[in-house]
Design a protein around this motif. Structure first.
Motif, PDB file in Angstrom:
ATOM      1  N   ILE A 134      -2.542  -2.833   0.354  1.00 18.68           N
ATOM      2  CA  ILE A 134      -2.282  -1.827  -0.673  1.00 18.68           C
ATOM      3  C   ILE A 134      -1.569  -2.463  -1.865  1.00 18.68           C
ATOM      4  O   ILE A 134      -1.869  -2.162  -3.027  1.00 18.68           O
ATOM      5  N   SER A 135      -0.634  -3.364  -1.579  1.00 23.16           N
ATOM      6  CA  SER A 135       0.078  -4.055  -2.663  1.00 23.16           C
ATOM      7  C   SER A 135      -0.876  -4.894  -3.500  1.00 23.16           C
ATOM      8  O   SER A 135      -0.791  -4.906  -4.734  1.00 23.16           O
ATOM      9  N   ILE A 136      -1.779  -5.602  -2.831  1.00 21.54           N
ATOM     10  CA  ILE A 136      -2.741  -6.447  -3.550  1.00 21.54           C
ATOM     11  C   ILE A 136      -3.691  -5.601  -4.391  1.00 21.54           C
ATOM     12  O   ILE A 136      -3.967  -5.925  -5.547  1.00 21.54           O
ATOM     13  N   ILE A 146       4.887  -1.656   3.481  1.00 22.58           N
ATOM     14  CA  ILE A 146       4.330  -0.313   3.276  1.00 22.58           C
ATOM     15  C   ILE A 146       5.025   0.356   2.084  1.00 22.58           C
ATOM     16  O   ILE A 146       4.374   0.956   1.219  1.00 22.58           O
ATOM     17  N   ALA A 147       6.362   0.264   2.020  1.00 17.21           N
ATOM     18  CA  ALA A 147       7.098   0.857   0.900  1.00 17.21           C
ATOM     19  C   ALA A 147       6.714   0.201  -0.420  1.00 17.21           C
ATOM     20  O   ALA A 147       6.523   0.892  -1.437  1.00 17.21           O
ATOM     21  N   LEU A 148       6.590  -1.127  -0.426  1.00 13.32           N
ATOM     22  CA  LEU A 148       6.183  -1.841  -1.635  1.00 13.32           C
ATOM     23  C   LEU A 148       4.777  -1.425  -2.061  1.00 13.32           C
ATOM     24  O   LEU A 148       4.529  -1.163  -3.246  1.00 13.32           O
ATOM     25  N   GLY A 149       3.863  -1.339  -1.115  1.00 17.94           N
ATOM     26  CA  GLY A 149       2.492  -0.931  -1.428  1.00 17.94           C
ATOM     27  C   GLY A 149       2.423   0.482  -1.996  1.00 17.94           C
ATOM     28  O   GLY A 149       1.709   0.737  -2.978  1.00 17.94           O
ATOM     29  N   ILE A 150       3.183   1.388  -1.405  1.00 14.59           N
ATOM     30  CA  ILE A 150       3.192   2.770  -1.894  1.00 14.59           C
ATOM     31  C   ILE A 150       3.783   2.836  -3.308  1.00 14.59           C
ATOM     32  O   ILE A 150       3.240   3.503  -4.186  1.00 14.59           O
ATOM     33  N   LYS A 151       4.875   2.115  -3.521  1.00  8.88           N
ATOM     34  CA  LYS A 151       5.523   2.123  -4.839  1.00  8.88           C
ATOM     35  C   LYS A 151       4.595   1.545  -5.919  1.00  8.88           C
ATOM     36  O   LYS A 151       4.443   2.125  -6.999  1.00  8.88           O
ATOM     37  N   PHE A 182       1.323   1.300  -5.790  1.00 11.42           N
ATOM     38  CA  PHE A 182       0.141   2.145  -5.953  1.00 11.42           C
ATOM     39  C   PHE A 182       0.480   3.398  -6.759  1.00 11.42           C
ATOM     40  O   PHE A 182      -0.338   3.863  -7.558  1.00 11.42           O
ATOM     41  N   GLN A 183       1.680   3.946  -6.567  1.00 17.15           N
ATOM     42  CA  GLN A 183       2.102   5.100  -7.359  1.00 17.15           C
ATOM     43  C   GLN A 183       2.207   4.732  -8.840  1.00 17.15           C
ATOM     44  O   GLN A 183       1.810   5.515  -9.708  1.00 17.15           O
ATOM     45  N   LYS A 184       2.745   3.543  -9.129  1.00 14.48           N
ATOM     46  CA  LYS A 184       2.826   3.092 -10.526  1.00 14.48           C
ATOM     47  C   LYS A 184       1.457   2.933 -11.138  1.00 14.48           C
ATOM     48  O   LYS A 184       1.230   3.272 -12.299  1.00 14.48           O
ATOM     49  N   LYS A 185       0.508   2.389 -10.346  1.00 16.17           N
ATOM     50  CA  LYS A 185      -0.841   2.180 -10.877  1.00 16.17           C
ATOM     51  C   LYS A 185      -1.555   3.495 -11.138  1.00 16.17           C
ATOM     52  O   LYS A 185      -2.259   3.632 -12.131  1.00 16.17           O
ATOM     53  N   THR A 186      -1.386   4.480 -10.290  1.00 12.50           N
ATOM     54  CA  THR A 186      -2.094   5.753 -10.456  1.00 12.50           C
ATOM     55  C   THR A 186      -1.448   6.643 -11.512  1.00 12.50           C
ATOM     56  O   THR A 186      -2.097   7.550 -12.023  1.00 12.50           O
ATOM     57  N   GLN A 187      -0.192   6.384 -11.869  1.00 10.37           N
ATOM     58  CA  GLN A 187       0.471   7.206 -12.887  1.00 10.37           C
ATOM     59  C   GLN A 187       0.139   6.759 -14.300  1.00 10.37           C
ATOM     60  O   GLN A 187       0.415   7.454 -15.251  1.00 10.37           O
ATOM     61  N   LEU A 188      -0.427   5.581 -14.444  1.00 11.06           N
ATOM     62  CA  LEU A 188      -0.741   5.071 -15.798  1.00 11.06           C
ATOM     63  C   LEU A 188      -1.863   5.797 -16.453  1.00 11.06           C
ATOM     64  O   LEU A 188      -2.692   6.393 -16.191  1.00 11.06           O
TER      65      LEU A 188
END
Length: 148
Positions: free
Chosen positions: A39-41, A135-140, A142-148
């Motif tokens: 997810i992070s990648i 998991i926390a890093l991936g979620i964080k 991914f949230q930044k990417k989807t909010q753009l």
């Protein structure tokens, strides 16, 4: 009347079954950790081809540096998640060690590997911590990417 050999036989069967269950859970935890890394990648990649390239650039060196494929004697292995999953799984399922036994420094058990000061239970907790972090890093991310 139950004789001692039957009790020992069923005790060994139950002990082996418990070791296999713990080995399965360690594999499951490592799989979840790998999903977090994935997810992070994906979150930092622009498209699928870039994500594939980044995963190979990350994955191959980590697997080799962890000693998961070829035994590797270095302190860098303690920073690699495949080392923890491989070593815990190996010592539980193949060698039949318990939670209070100590981890070995590599899979060259009996040759050059020495026991570490880290119990297997602490290794499992380290694997849990790495899983929670990725998991926390991936979620964080991914949230930044989807909010753009």
């Amino acid at each position: 009347m139950v004789n001692l050999s039957e009790i020992l036989f069923w005790g060994n069967i139950l002990s082996d079954l418990l070791n296999y269950i713990i080995g399965f859970l360690v594999s499951l935890i490592f799989g979840i950790l790998s999903v977090g890394i994935g997810i992070s990648i994906v979150s930092i990649a622009k498209n699928a081809d870039v994500a594939n390239g980044i995963s190979l650039l990350y994955g191959m060196p980590v697997i080799f540096a962890s000693g998961a494929l070829v035994p590797f004697e270095s302190s860098i292995v303690y920073f690699m998640s495949p080392y923890w999953a491989k070593q815990i799984y190996l010592q539980f399922t193949v060698m039949g060690h318990g939670l209070s036994d100590y981890l070995y420094s590599s899979s060259l058990i009996g040759y050059t590997a020495a026991e570490t000061n880290i119990p297997i239970l602490a290794g499992i907790l380290i694997l849990f911590a790495m899983t929670a972090f990725f998991i926390a890093l991936g979620i964080k991310l991914f949230q930044k990417k989807t909010q753009l």
